[in-house]
Design a protein around this motif. Structure first.
Motif, short mmCIF file in Angstrom:
data_model
loop_
_atom_site.label_atom_id
_atom_site.label_comp_id
_atom_site.label_asym_id
_atom_site.label_seq_id
_atom_site.Cartn_x
_atom_site.Cartn_y
_atom_site.Cartn_z
N ASP A 23 0.52 -1.46 -0.02
CA ASP A 23 -0.25 -0.05 0.00
C ASP A 23 0.75 1.38 -0.16
OD1 ASP A 23 -1.21 2.18 1.60
OD2 ASP A 23 -2.72 1.11 0.95
N ILE A 24 0.59 2.26 -0.55
CA ILE A 24 1.50 3.44 -0.75
C ILE A 24 0.81 4.19 -0.01
CG2 ILE A 24 2.88 5.19 -2.56
CD1 ILE A 24 2.22 3.14 -5.05
N GLN A 25 1.78 4.85 1.24
CA GLN A 25 1.25 6.36 1.73
C GLN A 25 0.96 7.73 1.37
OE1 GLN A 25 2.84 5.80 5.63
NE2 GLN A 25 3.03 8.06 5.53
N GLY A 26 -0.84 7.40 0.70
CA GLY A 26 -1.51 8.64 0.27
C GLY A 26 -0.87 8.97 -1.09
N PHE A 27 -0.80 7.55 -1.77
CA PHE A 27 -0.25 8.22 -3.28
C PHE A 27 -0.62 9.15 -4.41
CE2 PHE A 27 -1.30 7.42 -8.00
CZ PHE A 27 1.02 7.21 -8.62
N PHE A 28 -1.72 9.40 -4.46
CA PHE A 28 -2.34 10.53 -4.97
C PHE A 28 -1.98 12.02 -4.74
CE2 PHE A 28 -4.64 6.93 -6.90
CZ PHE A 28 -4.58 7.59 -8.26
N ASP A 29 -2.24 12.47 -3.11
CA ASP A 29 -1.92 13.20 -2.65
C ASP A 29 -1.11 13.65 -2.58
OD1 ASP A 29 -4.13 13.97 -2.04
OD2 ASP A 29 -4.63 12.34 -0.02
N ASN A 30 0.16 12.02 -1.84
CA ASN A 30 1.86 12.99 -1.41
C ASN A 30 2.76 12.94 -3.40
OD1 ASN A 30 1.56 13.18 0.94
ND2 ASN A 30 1.65 11.08 1.11
N THR A 72 12.01 -4.42 -0.86
CA THR A 72 13.16 -3.30 -0.60
C THR A 72 13.25 -3.20 -1.55
OG1 THR A 72 14.32 -5.26 1.34
CG2 THR A 72 15.54 -3.74 0.02
N GLN A 73 12.79 -3.86 -2.56
CA GLN A 73 12.97 -3.49 -4.61
C GLN A 73 12.36 -2.09 -4.72
OE1 GLN A 73 15.76 -3.76 -6.10
NE2 GLN A 73 16.84 -4.84 -5.67
N VAL A 74 10.74 -2.71 -3.98
CA VAL A 74 9.27 -1.77 -3.77
C VAL A 74 10.06 -0.29 -3.00
CG1 VAL A 74 7.59 -1.06 -3.67
CG2 VAL A 74 7.87 -3.22 -4.45
N GLU A 75 10.53 -0.02 -1.77
CA GLU A 75 10.65 0.54 -1.29
C GLU A 75 12.12 1.39 -2.10
OE1 GLU A 75 10.07 -0.71 3.52
OE2 GLU A 75 12.50 -1.36 2.58
N GLN A 78 6.35 6.32 -0.31
CA GLN A 78 6.63 5.67 0.35
C GLN A 78 5.39 4.50 0.61
OE1 GLN A 78 7.77 6.96 3.61
NE2 GLN A 78 6.39 7.64 4.86
N LEU A 79 6.06 3.49 1.22
CA LEU A 79 4.83 2.55 1.24
C LEU A 79 4.50 2.09 2.86
CD1 LEU A 79 6.77 -0.97 -0.06
CD2 LEU A 79 4.62 -0.11 -0.79
N SER A 80 2.76 2.54 3.16
CA SER A 80 2.96 2.64 4.22
C SER A 80 2.91 1.42 5.30
CB SER A 80 1.14 2.61 4.07
OG SER A 80 0.23 2.56 5.52
N PRO A 81 3.70 1.52 6.47
CA PRO A 81 3.71 0.25 7.84
C PRO A 81 2.66 -0.04 7.69
CG PRO A 81 4.39 3.27 8.14
CD PRO A 81 3.94 2.92 6.83
N ASP A 82 1.62 0.38 7.93
CA ASP A 82 0.39 0.04 8.88
C ASP A 82 0.08 -0.87 7.89
OD1 ASP A 82 1.57 1.33 11.19
OD2 ASP A 82 -0.14 3.04 10.17
N LYS A 83 -0.37 -0.93 6.99
CA LYS A 83 -0.49 -1.03 5.72
C LYS A 83 -0.21 -2.41 4.54
CE LYS A 83 -4.62 2.37 4.86
NZ LYS A 83 -5.02 2.82 4.71
#
Length: 388
Positions: free
Chosen positions: A147-154, A249-252, A261-266
């Protein structure tokens, strides 16, 4: 196929803006319906003076003088008390964005990865899910549920512009895209500039998301990793936990270069056996069923239509059928395994209607208003849409 930037960039997109293209863009916007923007001009009002409005949009797009209006902020309920911000463009701006989308899509569509299914012609959610299930059946049981953290907003706007400019050299088109990104929003009567992100609700935003994340797709492909992506929602599958961790790791790393960044919670590493949610379904080796959040949304819609103080009449059945049909068309593909739970939902709907009819919930009403009576009234059932 390996993605490589086009050395021969596209220069002449502005010249392809024609009256026919602008009219087709309007009809696409009309089909999608939608509310008015901050100028309060509805689709019907825009259509009342259609020729002049479209001529104005076309002229301003071609000479570069088009100025988008700020978006009208609207929030929709995500559940659990959370709200998702949407930006509602004015009708004229939606038409202009659709023109740009139709110009850009033929340039980028051939370069997109086959595992990218979101907002693309010839692709849909069911195709994404079927591809994912096929990967699992071939032995990839470990899952990076990302899950990308706030993709459209960030998403940084310079990243968006760089990704588009890698293929497009038409300065007018690039400036128009930048204007839309920076058009700002009106929230409670206050103008707020947008210096980062691309607004959810914008016609062109899904295409821009695919353009940016195409870099991630081909990076994973070159590493030999299999994945399925639908806009900013994606899953990477692997044959071992170590491979899944390496995929994370590669995605990050790739997302970091994109300012994301990836959402650590999701984000989690799980298995096909344990199951996970994707595109509204719970996917596991045991079942493929509607996720609890989606079922709750369905029940909430039914509750709104079956309140006891309302009258139970033909209109109620028509409105319920619209909800049932829409839900069934999505959640009843041939590989779904939740027939029993859909049967229980059908029974619950009939219980709601019996209580609506008598203004009280009583088991004896099952005999007074039996199931065959609902069939005679034309009430659809979720179970009837299941593949046999």
């Amino acid at each position: 196929m390996v993605f490589t930037p086009n050395r021969q960039k596209v220069h002449s997109l502005t010249g392809r803006i024609t009256p026919e293209l602008v009219l087709a863009a309007f009809h696409a916007v009309k089909r999608n319906r939608g509310a008015a923007g901050i100028d309060k001009v509805s689709l019907q009002m825009f259509a009342a003076n259609l020729d002049a409005n479209l001529q104005s949009v076309m002229g301003e797009l071609k000479d570069g003088s088009f100025q988008p209006r700020p978006l009208r902020r609207q929030f929709i309920d995500k559940g659990n008390g959370k709200l998702r911000p949407l930006g509602i463009p004015a009708v004229r701006d939606r038409v202009a964005q659709e023109v740009l989308r139709r110009l850009l899509n033929p340039v980028f569509e051939p370069k997109f990865h086959a595992a990218s299914h979101g907002f693309r012609p010839g692709h849909n959610c069911h195709m994404a899910l079927e591809q994912l299930i096929e990967f699992h059946e071939q032995g990839d049981w470990y899952v990076l549920d990302a899950d990308i953290q706030g993709f459209f907003d960030n998403l940084p706007q310079d990243v968006i512009m760089a990704a588009v400019a890698a293929e497009v050299a038409d300065g007018n088109i690039l400036r128009l895209i930048e204007k839309f990104l920076r058009s700002g929003v009106m929230e409670n009567g206050v103008f707020k500039p947008t210096t980062v992100g691309t607004p959810q609700g914008g016609v062109i935003s899904p295409l821009l998301a695919n353009i940016v994340l195409n870099h991630l797709d081909w990076h994973l492909d070159q590493l030999g990793l299999r994945f399925v992506r639908y806009a900013d929602d994606f899953v990477v599958v692997a044959g071992s936990k170590a491979q899944a961790e390496e995929a994370r790791t590669q995605v990050e790393q790739v997302l970091g270069k994109l300012g994301l960044q990836l959402s650590p919670d999701k984000t989690q590493i799980t298995t096909y056996g344990k199951g996970y949610t994707f595109l509204g379904f719970v996917i596991s080796s045991r079942s493929k069923r509607m996720r609890p959040k989606s079922e709750k949304k369905f029940r909430d819609k039914v509750r709104e239509l079956t309140e006891r103080h309302h009258n139970f009449d033909a209109t109620t059945v028509v409105k319920l059928n619209q909800v049932i049909r829409g839900t069934a068309h999505y959640f009843c593909p041939r590989w779904a395994t939740h027939r029993k739970s859909l049967r229980e939902l059908d029974s619950w709907i009939r219980m709601r209607l019996r209580a609506m009819w008598k203004k009280v919930k009583r088991m004896t009403d099952n005999y007074r208003l039996p199931n065959r009576r609902f069939e005679q009234l034309g009430l659809l059932s979720l179970e009837s849409f299941c593949w046999r």
